[in-house]
Motif scaffolding. Structure first.
Motif, PDB file in Angstrom:
ATOM      1  N   ALA A  75       0.833  -1.203   0.000  1.00 37.40           N
ATOM      2  CA  ALA A  75       0.000   0.000   0.000  1.00 37.40           C
ATOM      3  C   ALA A  75       0.872   1.259   0.000  1.00 37.40           C
ATOM      4  O   ALA A  75       0.536   2.246  -0.662  1.00 37.40           O
ATOM      5  CB  ALA A  75      -0.935  -0.003   1.210  1.00 37.40           C
ATOM      6  N   ALA A  76       1.991   1.220   0.718  1.00 35.55           N
ATOM      7  CA  ALA A  76       2.905   2.365   0.703  1.00 35.55           C
ATOM      8  C   ALA A  76       3.488   2.558  -0.696  1.00 35.55           C
ATOM      9  O   ALA A  76       3.622   3.697  -1.173  1.00 35.55           O
ATOM     10  CB  ALA A  76       4.024   2.165   1.719  1.00 35.55           C
ATOM     11  N   SER A  79       0.881   4.138  -2.834  1.00 34.11           N
ATOM     12  CA  SER A  79       0.746   5.549  -2.484  1.00 34.11           C
ATOM     13  C   SER A  79       1.870   6.375  -3.109  1.00 34.11           C
ATOM     14  O   SER A  79       1.625   7.458  -3.660  1.00 34.11           O
ATOM     15  CB  SER A  79       0.750   5.707  -0.966  1.00 34.11           C
ATOM     16  N   GLY A  82       1.248   6.753  -6.798  1.00 34.98           N
ATOM     17  CA  GLY A  82       0.201   7.726  -7.069  1.00 34.98           C
ATOM     18  C   GLY A  82       0.672   9.151  -6.890  1.00 34.98           C
ATOM     19  O   GLY A  82       0.331  10.038  -7.682  1.00 34.98           O
ATOM     20  N   LYS A  83       1.466   9.385  -5.848  1.00 35.44           N
ATOM     21  CA  LYS A  83       1.974  10.744  -5.612  1.00 35.44           C
ATOM     22  C   LYS A  83       2.898  11.193  -6.735  1.00 35.44           C
ATOM     23  O   LYS A  83       2.874  12.344  -7.150  1.00 35.44           O
ATOM     24  CB  LYS A  83       2.729  10.806  -4.276  1.00 35.44           C
ATOM     25  N   GLU A 112      -6.875  11.989  -6.619  1.00 35.72           N
ATOM     26  CA  GLU A 112      -7.887  11.612  -5.634  1.00 35.72           C
ATOM     27  C   GLU A 112      -8.349  10.163  -5.827  1.00 35.72           C
ATOM     28  O   GLU A 112      -8.508   9.419  -4.861  1.00 35.72           O
ATOM     29  CB  GLU A 112      -9.083  12.553  -5.723  1.00 35.72           C
ATOM     30  N   TRP A 114      -6.641   7.716  -7.139  1.00 37.66           N
ATOM     31  CA  TRP A 114      -5.584   6.775  -6.761  1.00 37.66           C
ATOM     32  C   TRP A 114      -5.462   6.675  -5.240  1.00 37.66           C
ATOM     33  O   TRP A 114      -5.165   5.612  -4.707  1.00 37.66           O
ATOM     34  CB  TRP A 114      -4.256   7.190  -7.390  1.00 37.66           C
ATOM     35  N   GLU A 115      -5.682   7.782  -4.517  1.00 39.00           N
ATOM     36  CA  GLU A 115      -5.678   7.734  -3.050  1.00 39.00           C
ATOM     37  C   GLU A 115      -6.792   6.827  -2.541  1.00 39.00           C
ATOM     38  O   GLU A 115      -6.595   6.038  -1.610  1.00 39.00           O
ATOM     39  CB  GLU A 115      -5.832   9.137  -2.474  1.00 39.00           C
ATOM     40  N   LYS A 116      -7.963   6.939  -3.148  1.00 38.95           N
ATOM     41  CA  LYS A 116      -9.075   6.083  -2.752  1.00 38.95           C
ATOM     42  C   LYS A 116      -8.770   4.621  -3.073  1.00 38.95           C
ATOM     43  O   LYS A 116      -9.081   3.727  -2.283  1.00 38.95           O
ATOM     44  CB  LYS A 116     -10.365   6.515  -3.449  1.00 38.95           C
ATOM     45  N   THR A 118      -5.810   3.229  -3.193  1.00 35.04           N
ATOM     46  CA  THR A 118      -4.807   2.755  -2.246  1.00 35.04           C
ATOM     47  C   THR A 118      -5.415   2.458  -0.888  1.00 35.04           C
ATOM     48  O   THR A 118      -5.098   1.426  -0.266  1.00 35.04           O
ATOM     49  CB  THR A 118      -3.679   3.797  -2.110  1.00 35.04           C
ATOM     50  N   SER A 119      -6.295   3.313  -0.407  1.00 39.57           N
ATOM     51  CA  SER A 119      -6.925   3.052   0.892  1.00 39.57           C
ATOM     52  C   SER A 119      -7.825   1.826   0.814  1.00 39.57           C
ATOM     53  O   SER A 119      -7.869   1.023   1.753  1.00 39.57           O
ATOM     54  CB  SER A 119      -7.711   4.275   1.364  1.00 39.57           C
TER      55      SER A 119
END
Length: 152
Positions: A75-76, A79, A82-83, A112, A114-116, A118-119
């Protein structure tokens, strides 16, 4: 994408379109949960069967914690990807079909989205590991391996 006779066949195109990452009708969170569940469920087995504590009573606990750790690392990595990939406010070019019809951009391929994703992957991965642990806690696998060790 490179078009070959294999990738452009209707069977392969239908299969690829059905994968969670390519389903536009599903939100990025649910895509992440689905992919995370699959990965989490499959990660526990190698840690249970091949881990350094496989012959100890705490093998299950060590396998679950190791799998959770690997899901957190994955997950890291998602993230970070995505960043780096979706930084800034770049205007995305629209895509068109051969007939000139506009294709809407996928919500997953934004910062946004990609953040969703990843979570959702993190929650799904942890849940997949937990579900795999529950299903293997009192399984036939442990009973058979116990009797095999007794007879050796």
């Amino acid at each position: 994408m490179l078009e070959t006779p294999v990738t452009s066949s209707p069977l392969v195109a239908g299969f690829l379109a059905g994968l969670p990452a390519n389903r536009r009708s599903v939100s990025p969170v649910l895509r992440g949960v689905e992919i995370g569940l699959a990965h989490g469920y499959l990660l526990l087995g190698p840690f249970l069967a091949l881990g350094p504590l496989r012959d100890t009573p705490s093998a299950s606990t060590a396998g679950v914690l190791s799998s959770w750790g690997l899901v957190a690392i994955l997950a890291a990595c998602l993230s970070i990807y995505g960043k780096v990939t979706y930084q800034g406010d770049d205007v995305m070019l629209g895509k068109k079909t051969l007939t000139g019809r506009d294709l809407p951009t996928d919500a997953l391929y934004t910062a946004e989205g990609w953040e969703k994703f990843t979570s959702g992957f993190l929650v799904g991965g942890f849940s997949g590991v937990l579900f795999a642990y529950i299903t293997t806690a009192n399984s036939v696998f442990e009973t058979v391996s116990f009797y095999a060790k007794q007879n050796l």
